[in-house]
Write an enzyme that holds these catalytic residues in place. Structure first.
Site, PDB file in Angstrom:
ATOM      1  N   ASP A  16     -22.622 -47.236 -35.898  1.00 25.37           N
ATOM      2  CA  ASP A  16     -21.454 -48.168 -35.913  1.00 25.37           C
ATOM      3  C   ASP A  16     -21.957 -49.386 -36.607  1.00 25.37           C
ATOM      4  OD1 ASP A  16     -19.498 -49.828 -35.071  1.00 25.37           O
ATOM      5  OD2 ASP A  16     -20.519 -50.350 -33.258  1.00 25.37           O
TER       6      ASP A  16
ATOM      7  N   ASN B   5     -19.782 -52.189 -36.984  1.00 25.22           N
ATOM      8  CA  ASN B   5     -19.023 -53.404 -36.643  1.00 25.22           C
ATOM      9  C   ASN B   5     -19.342 -54.028 -35.016  1.00 25.22           C
ATOM     10  OD1 ASN B   5     -17.484 -51.287 -35.474  1.00 25.22           O
ATOM     11  ND2 ASN B   5     -15.693 -52.263 -36.940  1.00 25.22           N
TER      12      ASN B   5
ATOM     13  N   ASP C 199     -18.692 -45.441 -37.696  1.00 21.53           N
ATOM     14  CA  ASP C 199     -17.757 -45.613 -38.667  1.00 21.53           C
ATOM     15  C   ASP C 199     -18.406 -45.552 -40.181  1.00 21.53           C
ATOM     16  OD1 ASP C 199     -19.301 -47.868 -39.222  1.00 21.53           O
ATOM     17  OD2 ASP C 199     -18.038 -49.253 -37.718  1.00 21.53           O
TER      18      ASP C 199
ATOM     19  N   ASP D  75     -13.303 -31.996 -42.867  1.00 22.76           N
ATOM     20  CA  ASP D  75     -12.714 -31.203 -42.103  1.00 22.76           C
ATOM     21  C   ASP D  75     -11.351 -31.135 -42.440  1.00 22.76           C
ATOM     22  OD1 ASP D  75     -12.610 -29.640 -39.658  1.00 22.76           O
ATOM     23  OD2 ASP D  75     -14.428 -30.775 -39.127  1.00 22.76           O
TER      24      ASP D  75
ATOM     25  N   ASP E 216     -10.889 -25.678 -39.818  1.00 24.48           N
ATOM     26  CA  ASP E 216     -10.855 -25.762 -38.403  1.00 24.48           C
ATOM     27  C   ASP E 216     -10.182 -24.631 -38.089  1.00 24.48           C
ATOM     28  OD1 ASP E 216     -11.786 -27.393 -36.070  1.00 24.48           O
ATOM     29  OD2 ASP E 216      -9.591 -27.022 -35.780  1.00 24.48           O
TER      30      ASP E 216
ATOM     31  N   GLU F 281     -14.187 -21.953 -40.346  1.00 24.51           N
ATOM     32  CA  GLU F 281     -14.495 -21.745 -38.680  1.00 24.51           C
ATOM     33  C   GLU F 281     -14.074 -20.294 -38.537  1.00 24.51           C
ATOM     34  OE1 GLU F 281     -14.997 -24.012 -34.567  1.00 24.51           O
ATOM     35  OE2 GLU F 281     -13.035 -23.988 -35.514  1.00 24.51           O
TER      36      GLU F 281
ATOM     37  N   HIS G  14     -21.184 -29.620 -33.340  1.00 25.27           N
ATOM     38  CA  HIS G  14     -20.609 -30.705 -32.086  1.00 25.27           C
ATOM     39  C   HIS G  14     -20.164 -29.964 -30.881  1.00 25.27           C
ATOM     40  CE1 HIS G  14     -17.110 -29.417 -34.850  1.00 25.27           C
ATOM     41  NE2 HIS G  14     -16.351 -30.134 -33.904  1.00 25.27           N
ATOM     42  N   ASP G  15     -20.104 -28.669 -31.174  1.00 20.64           N
ATOM     43  CA  ASP G  15     -19.255 -27.924 -30.009  1.00 20.64           C
ATOM     44  C   ASP G  15     -20.082 -27.066 -29.089  1.00 20.64           C
ATOM     45  OD1 ASP G  15     -16.538 -28.578 -30.914  1.00 20.64           O
ATOM     46  OD2 ASP G  15     -16.328 -26.756 -32.372  1.00 20.64           O
TER      47      ASP G  15
HETATM   48  C1  NOJ Z   1     -12.982 -26.568 -33.533  1.00 19.34           C
HETATM   49  C2  NOJ Z   1     -13.504 -27.668 -33.597  1.00 19.34           C
HETATM   50  O1  NOJ Z   1     -14.987 -27.624 -34.170  1.00 19.34           O
HETATM   51  C3  NOJ Z   1     -13.470 -28.448 -32.196  1.00 19.34           C
HETATM   52  O2  NOJ Z   1     -14.336 -29.415 -31.953  1.00 19.34           O
HETATM   53  C4  NOJ Z   1     -12.102 -28.746 -31.817  1.00 19.34           C
HETATM   54  O3  NOJ Z   1     -12.020 -28.950 -30.496  1.00 19.34           O
HETATM   55  C5  NOJ Z   1     -11.223 -27.498 -32.176  1.00 19.34           C
HETATM   56  N1  NOJ Z   1     -11.380 -26.766 -33.117  1.00 19.34           N
HETATM   57  C6  NOJ Z   1      -9.807 -27.811 -32.085  1.00 19.34           C
HETATM   58  O4  NOJ Z   1      -9.516 -28.385 -33.299  1.00 19.34           O
END
Ligand code: NOJ
Length: 562
Positions: A28, A30, A36, A105, A209, A263, A333-334
């Protein structure tokens, strides 16, 4: 730039080392507590120094953030909290100056319900945008039942009733993420236009995605009964999937010097070739998720890690035919952090380095998820009130209806929540780990005083410096890129052993997934070859290959000459 020969597109990303940035939690600049673009710019030298050659940036477009940017309300502009399009241009210039490619993405299975298209679409049945989304009347007496039994991947029905026109719309994710209707040629043209817009601005590719969900079976029939999630077989790699992706490839991807990584939900070794084989002109490569299930059921239900399953899955993907290409990742991140999923925390540095060796000597393009390079961990003792992810919150909400479930859900989330991977990046030991001067949008892992970039840079023996070494070593290495892959000692319960072979050279890779000592016996076929140690996560690993005792989570690679 336009592509000269088709052959060379593939080779460029085959040599890449990717770094995934989840911008909200990266840096970040700011003080508003949210990462950001200027924050990313301030860390470009760090990325260059780490030796990455490409970045996958999670969504940075305008979004109301129901799912942290995976719900886009304007595809052609930058999220307010992240900065402006000018900041973005400065960022991509900075990346390109450092020899780093940018892959954005592309979230086009759905938009945000706050996208102008959806606002129009929901306003009346004869609006020109009505058919951009998937609308149906309800079933049953008075139309009170949703149009079919599909469930949202984020829990509950995949249909939301909308009063204005007395119909339901489909959302395979949250109700603020309505699915686009890809059967409408106008929608497909819009997606191609969006890609071309970013290509013209210099972007090098897209991570697509949930791309395998875009084509739904005609008539939207019910899915097979499943108590947790229903409908998959009606839209995962649906009837027009190939046609639509090929069209997008022709209208956008293939016109530029680009790479795409999809994905790949629902993709298996047996259908992978139909998705990514070079001559299909669809996607270049995919992320697959089978290995993420070696310690879980349906992603959220934890179970004991099975090394056997892990080895079988990786080895089966390594056997893809030569016209396909793998993506190598253990974190994004999932999913929760790889520590402590695959090894005990008390051996944190050894486990992280072992995993780095294990993944990076395989064939494919490796991805490092932010924080993985310093061995960031899950948050111990996360409280339900600390969860900010929509999935965790939904699961917890359901549990509150059945109170006896609460302890089970708390236990499962402690192991599986996506939140663990989304805590702010730990830059130094100062307040908020140096991520922000304000109040962070989600809690910082309290272990930041010990685990942070500044500490890792100063420690020659750190995980970070180990990744630097590997990234450098990998670049342009032909054995890693092209060599054959053979798994050895498959039945060994502690070790993952494989060899890579090209010409008269072999890399023998030995990784222990055990906190106990093990023994390694040199396979007969390799016994008499000349050997030298390439890399190891212990000082004590012998300089030449021999029968040896393996220490907890020890990992090493020997180069053998035939
Ligand atoms: C996959 C993404 O990696 C995830 O973070 C997201 O919640 C779902 N697709 C829906 O877009």
């Amino acid at each position: 730039s336009l592509v000269g020969s088709e052959m060379c597109i593939r080779d460029r990303y085959k040599d890449a080392v990717f770094y995934q940035i989840y911008p909200r939690s990266f840096c970040d600049s700011n003080g508003d507590g949210i990462g950001d673009i200027q924050g990313i710019i301030s860390k470009l030298d760090y990325l260059k120094d780490l030796g990455v050659t490409a970045v996958w940036l999670s969504p940075c477009y305008k979004s109301p953030n129901d799912d942290n940017g995976y719900d886009i309300s304007n595809y052609r502009d930058i999220m307010d909290e992240f900065g402006t399009l000018d900041d973005w241009k400065e960022m991509i210039d900075g990346m390109h100056q450092r020899g780093i490619k940018l892959v954005m993405d592309l979230v086009v299975n759905h938009t945000s319900d706050e996208h102008e298209w959806f606002k129009q679409s929901r306003s009346s049945k004869d609006n020109p945008y009505r058919d951009y989304y998937i609308w149906r009347p309800g079933r049953g007496k008075n139309g009170k039942k949703p149009p079919n039994n599909w469930s949202s991947r984020f829990s509950g029905s995949a249909w939301e009733y909308d009063e204005t026109t007395n119909e339901y719309y489909l959302h395979l994710f949250s109700k603020k993420q309505p699915d686009l209707n890809w059967d409408n040629p106008k929608v497909r043209q819009e997606v191609a236009d969006i890609c071309n817009y970013w290509f013209e601005l210099g972007v090098d590719g897209f991570r697509c995605d949930v791309i395998t969900y875009i084509s739904k079976t005609e008539g939207l029939p019910n899915g097979k009964f499943n108590p947790i999630i229903c409908g998959d077989e009606q839209f995962v790699i649906g009837p027009h999937y190939h046609e639509y992706i090929h069209e997008l490839n022709q209208k956008a991807f293939s016109k530029y010097d680009s790479m795409t990584v999809g994905e790949g939900q629902g993709i298996t070794v047996s259908n992978a070739e139909s998705i990514v084989a070079e001559d299909r002109e669809e996607l270049d490569c995919i992320f697959t998720f089978e290995h993420q299930e070696a310690d879980a059921f349906m992603t959220v239900i934890p179970k004991k890690f099975s090394l056997k399953k892990w080895k079988t899955i990786f080895s089966s993907w390594q056997a893809l035919p030569d016209n396909c290409w793998n993506s190598l990742f253990i974190e994004n991140h999932d999913y929760p952090r790889s520590l402590p999923r695959y090894g005990k925390l008390e051996y944190r540095k050894y486990v992280a380095k072992m995993l780095a060796i294990c993944i990076n000597f395989m064939k494919g393009t490796p991805y490092i998820y932010q924080g993985q390079e310093i061995g960031m961990t899950n948050i111990a003792g996360f409280k339900p009130k600390d969860y900010v992810d929509i999935v965790s919150k939904n699961i917890y909400k359901i549990a509150k209806f059945f109170p006896p479930l609460i302890p089970v859900v708390v236990w499962a989330l402690q192991k599986r929540a996506r939140d663990h991977a989304r805590t702010p990046m730990q830059w130094n030991a100062e307040k908020n780990a140096g991520f922000t001067s304000g109040t962070p949008w989600m809690m910082v892992n309290p272990n930041y005083k010990k685990i942070n970039v500044e500490e890792a840079l100063a420690d020659e023996d750190s995980i970070l410096n180990f990744y630097k070494k590997i990234n450098k070593f990998r670049l342009g290495n032909k054995i890693i890129k092209e060599g054959s892959y053979t798994e050895l000692l498959h039945d060994n319960k502690k070790l993952f052993v494989y060899k890579r072979e090209l010409g008269d050279k072999i890399y023998l890779v030995v990784c222990s997934y055990s906190s106990k000592c093990a023994t390694f016996k040199v396979p007969e076929e390799l016994k008499d070859l000349k050997s030298s140690l390439v890399i190891s996560n212990y000082q004590s690993t012998p300089a030449v290959l021999q029968n040896t005792k393996i220490l907890p989570y020890e990992a090493f690679v020997y180069e053998l000459t035939k």
